[in-house]
Scaffold this active site. Structure first.
Site, PDB file in Angstrom:
ATOM      1  N   ILE A  31      32.855 -49.636  91.456  1.00 41.02           N
ATOM      2  CA  ILE A  31      32.707 -48.855  90.073  1.00 41.02           C
ATOM      3  C   ILE A  31      31.707 -47.772  90.136  1.00 41.02           C
ATOM      4  CG2 ILE A  31      30.710 -50.076  89.229  1.00 41.02           C
ATOM      5  CD1 ILE A  31      32.691 -50.599  86.726  1.00 41.02           C
ATOM      6  N   HIS A  99      28.724 -59.712  99.632  1.00 38.01           N
ATOM      7  CA  HIS A  99      29.529 -58.509  99.581  1.00 38.01           C
ATOM      8  C   HIS A  99      29.318 -57.435 100.843  1.00 38.01           C
ATOM      9  CE1 HIS A  99      26.468 -57.490  96.816  1.00 38.01           C
ATOM     10  NE2 HIS A  99      26.686 -56.141  97.037  1.00 38.01           N
TER      11      HIS A  99
HETATM   12  P1  AMP Z   1      24.345 -54.205  95.726  1.00 37.89           P
HETATM   13  O1  AMP Z   1      23.642 -53.374  95.111  1.00 37.89           O
HETATM   14  O2  AMP Z   1      24.598 -54.296  97.372  1.00 37.89           O
HETATM   15  O3  AMP Z   1      24.550 -55.548  95.320  1.00 37.89           O
HETATM   16  O4  AMP Z   1      26.056 -53.831  95.455  1.00 37.89           O
HETATM   17  C1  AMP Z   1      26.579 -54.184  94.258  1.00 37.89           C
HETATM   18  C2  AMP Z   1      27.756 -53.059  94.131  1.00 37.89           C
HETATM   19  O5  AMP Z   1      28.550 -53.685  93.002  1.00 37.89           O
HETATM   20  C3  AMP Z   1      27.151 -51.768  93.537  1.00 37.89           C
HETATM   21  O6  AMP Z   1      27.640 -50.905  94.266  1.00 37.89           O
HETATM   22  C4  AMP Z   1      28.147 -51.687  92.189  1.00 37.89           C
HETATM   23  O7  AMP Z   1      28.282 -50.494  91.824  1.00 37.89           O
HETATM   24  C5  AMP Z   1      28.999 -52.586  92.276  1.00 37.89           C
HETATM   25  N1  AMP Z   1      29.702 -52.957  91.183  1.00 37.89           N
HETATM   26  C6  AMP Z   1      28.783 -53.738  90.113  1.00 37.89           C
HETATM   27  N2  AMP Z   1      29.791 -54.002  89.107  1.00 37.89           N
HETATM   28  C7  AMP Z   1      31.104 -53.710  89.274  1.00 37.89           C
HETATM   29  C8  AMP Z   1      32.278 -53.936  88.871  1.00 37.89           C
HETATM   30  N3  AMP Z   1      32.574 -54.479  87.568  1.00 37.89           N
HETATM   31  N4  AMP Z   1      33.392 -53.359  89.661  1.00 37.89           N
HETATM   32  C9  AMP Z   1      33.351 -52.760  90.613  1.00 37.89           C
HETATM   33  N5  AMP Z   1      31.987 -52.599  91.235  1.00 37.89           N
HETATM   34  C10 AMP Z   1      30.785 -53.107  90.788  1.00 37.89           C
END
Ligand code: AMP
Length: 113
Positions: A31, A99
């Site tokens: 996102i 992830h």
């Molecule tokens: P991390 O900081 O490695 O845990 O990565 C989490 C990622 O999830 C971040 O890059 C966020 O931008 C992404 N993220 C959080 N919420 C969403 C969402 N609803 N849809 C898509 N990506 C998301």
């Protein structure tokens, strides 16, 4: 897991831009993209992070192989790309559901900030 945002995305309770889905894995665009191509590849099983995977090399292997495949399907094979797994607070992990970030489409700096 009820409170997990990525579990809600898998369930379709939170909308996402889906890149891929099969019975074990799901991929969707980040996102808040940090590169022209930035998507996340996740197992459907809720695992809090890579640190908990010592007993599941098969899942980690499949997750990485799928991430490479999707990077290539995204058209990143020739220019290159980066696969990132953040773990814990200092690693910058903000969502406690395992992830892989797939990042590409521009030259990425090293070392990361
Ligand atoms: P991390 O900081 O490695 O845990 O990565 C989490 C990622 O999830 C971040 O890059 C966020 O931008 C992404 N993220 C959080 N919420 C969403 C969402 N609803 N849809 C898509 N990506 C998301």
């Amino acid at each position: 897991m009820e409170s997990c945002i990525f579990c809600k995305i898998i369930a379709g309770d939170i909308p996402s831009e889906k890149v891929y889905e099969d019975d074990r894995f799901f991929a969707f665009r980040d996102i808040n993209p940090k590169a022209p191509s930035h998507f996340l590849v996740i197992p459907k099983e809720h695992l809090p992070g890579v640190a908990k995977l010592s007993d599941n090399p098969e899942l980690l292997g499949q997750l990485m192989i799928l991430s490479v495949r999707l990077a290539h399907e995204e058209g990143l094979a020739d220019s290159g790309y980066r696969l990132v797994i953040n773990q814990g607070e200092d690693g910058g992990q903000s969502v406690a559901h395992l992830h892989v970030h797939v990042l590409g489409g521009r030259a990425l700096a090293w070392p990361p900030g």
